[in-house]
Scaffold this active site. Structure first.
Site, mmCIF file in Angstrom:
data_model
loop_
_atom_site.group_PDB
_atom_site.id
_atom_site.type_symbol
_atom_site.label_atom_id
_atom_site.label_comp_id
_atom_site.label_asym_id
_atom_site.label_seq_id
_atom_site.Cartn_x
_atom_site.Cartn_y
_atom_site.Cartn_z
ATOM 1 C CB CYS A 1 22.176 75.655 -62.883
ATOM 2 S SG CYS A 1 21.272 74.808 -64.218
ATOM 3 C CB CYS B 1 19.893 77.555 -65.390
ATOM 4 S SG CYS B 1 19.181 75.986 -64.903
ATOM 5 C CG ASP B 2 22.251 80.661 -63.909
ATOM 6 O OD1 ASP B 2 21.063 80.870 -64.193
ATOM 7 O OD2 ASP B 2 22.641 80.307 -62.791
#
Length: 521
Positions: free
Chosen positions: A344, A347-348
């Site tokens: 992701c 997200c990361d």
């Protein structure tokens, strides 16, 4: 800090605060502290029930806590909760201020009754669409039970902690200083991990349920649509899902869902669930299907067993278990999953600020990921197996305009390298020359498509060579009374709007089957 429109909206929400409380800020002389102070001043200026102190002693700065006069709540934010976390902040303000949560009464009672000391820390990024669920769940638990404490930490702002704990994926949750979990979690899932015996109790309750007319397995767009269409027929309908929303929860921008110009995956997932809840549908979360036992003769019920130990029976079943991220299946991938190998980028990505990363996959998802990451990291290398990228032309033009992106085609990723703690590089094979090349980097984002969640169905319904459930024009599988819909099936073009339509079709097919098989001779 907040514009006039946002202040107006926030003021309307804060009118629901019934109990006075104070915000205690821990600040230093940094720009971020000044930014946080401006935000907190805006908040206290919108409600006469909220006071602000700036004499906090927290070692994380900037940070703030929401405190009751009686001191029975421990809820902290380390950083500035804007972006996806602004909603978490608003909910925390309301709940600390006495506004009741919409969480089910039995779940609230379960939270109240938990004994022990629970000190939670959640590392999030402001661009992570999965993080708010975790932050909001633990904040609510901290409000309800004084034995539960929670601090939500912006990983991009507290890089020293991220480096020390080697956090390379968000949300990352720690309990009493030890790793507790990674990825999206809701209240029920967290409770299942800390309330020993809860899973067994829930499984027993589920197994005692009356048989359904239609049991939908899966809570993504196809499953939600199937449930709504079944419930509207007035028949007993249940949905058993590992996580309601499915793969949509991991999708960032959605711009092709007809009638909605633009939205985000988690927002659409919440809307789907709320729509289903408008009908008499029994929603059973945290249930991963493990075995399908189809009826062997007319009049018998189909049975679905779950890893929790629960078992549900139904006259018809609609399989809508969707798909998951496809993995590279190379040495080192599993070893370094969550330690440099990620799936992701939204997200990361912020955790890799200023570092070197690779994106595996040259389709739309891979190219979009490379474009997004290029604005955060030092260098992006996009690796594509084919001889050319498969992404839309408009995305390719944007990609090739970026100075810190390198594209490598005709490349087969062969190995993920690491030092035992985190990723240090990867090896790929040039498919033209058969030579192997090494890249030194800190992160690898895998974007190579999806694989259907059908491992548990092998030996029951007919599957395609790709592992998809074979269905006919009505959504019927190879077994009478068993239907399927969405990304898990052979229907081409894996799109949300198609999954919604296929869910409706499978539900209508199941209803038609019920009518024909239950009609008197």
């Amino acid at each position: 800090m907040l514009d006039a429109t946002l202040k107006t909206q926030l003021k309307a929400y804060l009118e629901k605060v019934t109990q006075p409380f104070e915000i205690v800020a821990s600040l230093d002389d940094s720009d971020k502290s000044r930014e946080l102070l401006a935000l907190l001043n805006d908040i206290v200026g919108l409600s006469d029930k909220i006071a602000l102190r700036t004499d906090g002693s927290d070692t994380r700065r900037p940070s703030f806590s929401l405190n009751h006069p009686d001191g029975n709540i421990s809820l902290h934010f380390a950083g500035i909760p804007m972006g996806h976390e602004f909603t978490s902040l608003v909910l925390a303000l309301l709940q600390v201020g006495g506004h009741p949560s919409k969480t089910a009464a039995d779940v609230i009672e379960q939270i109240k009754n938990i004994e022990g000391e629970f000190n939670f820390e959640t590392y999030f990024s402001l661009s992570c669409q999965n993080c708010p669920d975790v932050v909001q769940a633990l904040n609510l638990m901290a409000v309800i039970n004084p034995n539960i404490r929670h601090v939500a930490i912006d990983g991009a702002l507290f890089q020293d902690e991220v480096e020390q704990r080697q956090i390379m994926s968000v949300p990352s949750i720690y309990l009493n200083g030890q790793p507790f979990g990674q990825g999206r979690m809701g209240v029920e899932e967290i409770l299942a991990k800390i309330d020993t015996g809860a899973a067994a109790r829930d499984a027993e309750k589920l197994s005692a349920k009356q048989a359904f007319d239609v049991l939908v397995v899966g809570g993504g767009p196809a499953g939600a649509s199937a449930a709504i269409y079944a419930a509207r027929k007035g028949i007993r309908t249940g949905v058993a899902a590992e996580r309601f929303g499915g793969q949509v929860l991991d999708t960032m921008a959605i711009e092709n869902f007809i009638s909605i110009q633009e939205t985000e995956g988690p927002k659409l997932a919440r809307a789907l669930e709320e729509h289903v809840k408008q009908y008499d549908v029994d929603i059973m979360n945290l249930q991963r299907a493990d075995k399908l036992i189809p009826a062997t003769q007319a009049g018998q019920l189909h049975e679905v067993r779950f890893t929790s130990g629960a078992s549900l029976k139904a006259k018809t079943v609609i399989l809508a278990t969707g798909a998951r991220w496809r993995e590279m299946n190379v040495p080192g991938e599993q070893e370094y999953r969550g330690r440099g190998v990620a799936y992701c980028p939204h997200c990361d990505g912020p955790l890799f600020k200023g570092k070197r990363v690779a994106v595996i996959g040259g389709g739309n998802s891979g190219v979009e990921a490379a474009i997004d990451l290029a604005g955060i990291v030092a260098q992006v290398t996009l690796i594509e197996f084919d001889s050319q990228l498969r992404a839309d032309a408009v995305l390719q033009r944007k990609l090739f305009s970026l100075p810190n992106v390198t594209v490598v085609t005709s490349a087969l990723t062969s190995e993920v390298k690491g030092d035992g703690q985190k990723v240090t590089g990867l090896v790929y094979k040039d498919r033209n020359s058969s030579e192997f090349h090494s890249l030194d980097l800190e992160g690898i984002f895998v974007q190579i498509g999806l694989v259907p969640n059908t491992d548990w169905l092998k030996g029951t319904v007919e599957l395609s060579p790709r592992g998809e459930i074979v269905v006919d024009s009505r959504g019927q599988t190879s077994l009478p009374g068993i239907f399927a819909a969405g990304d898990v099936t052979t229907v081409p073009y894996k799109q949300i709007v198609i999954a919604v339509g296929e869910g409706a079709k499978a539900s209508l097919g199941a209803f038609d089957h019920l009518i024909r098989t239950s009609a008197p001779a």
